[in-house]
Scaffold this motif. Sequence first.
Motif: not given
Length: 164
Positions: A66-79
């Motif tokens: 649920q934290h992923y961006n479209p490229i399959g890793s955690v979105h920078g906004g979560v960081y």
Amino acid sequence: MTRSRTYSWQDPGLSASAVGNESGLEFLRRLLTGELPAPPLTATLGFTLEQVEFGRAVFAMEPGEQHYNPIGSVHGGVYASLLDSAAGCAVQSALPAGTGYTSLDLNVKFLRPVTVDTGKIRSVGTLLNKGRRTALAQAELLDSEERLLAHATSSCMLFPVPPR
């Protein structure tokens, strides 16, 4: 395959009304023990306040899809949310009763990708300097092996908060 997630939170006004009535450290300790409800953002993103002491705050979470961006890793906004929370709470932990803060800026450097395989991550915020009107803090996002995943600095404005 469709996935879903359900979560709940308590009225954020309960915690907000306590700001300024006690020191920032006392306030954060009440959040930590559950005496005051956690902010809704922590339920939305699934992170928790794990430790707090004067000038230091630690948040943790288990990354999920649920934290992923479209490229399959955690979105920078979560960081950024984890880093901003840790840095801001490090500042808050050093404030006397009757003083509040707000972030003026957040400068984030992304160093490593985070995925569900990363496991539990921690954001450790540390107060660097507190003046009369502003404070400076940093936060590090670390994996379970203490590898640096991201780093941030945050400037905060300090202001009087009347007791409620």
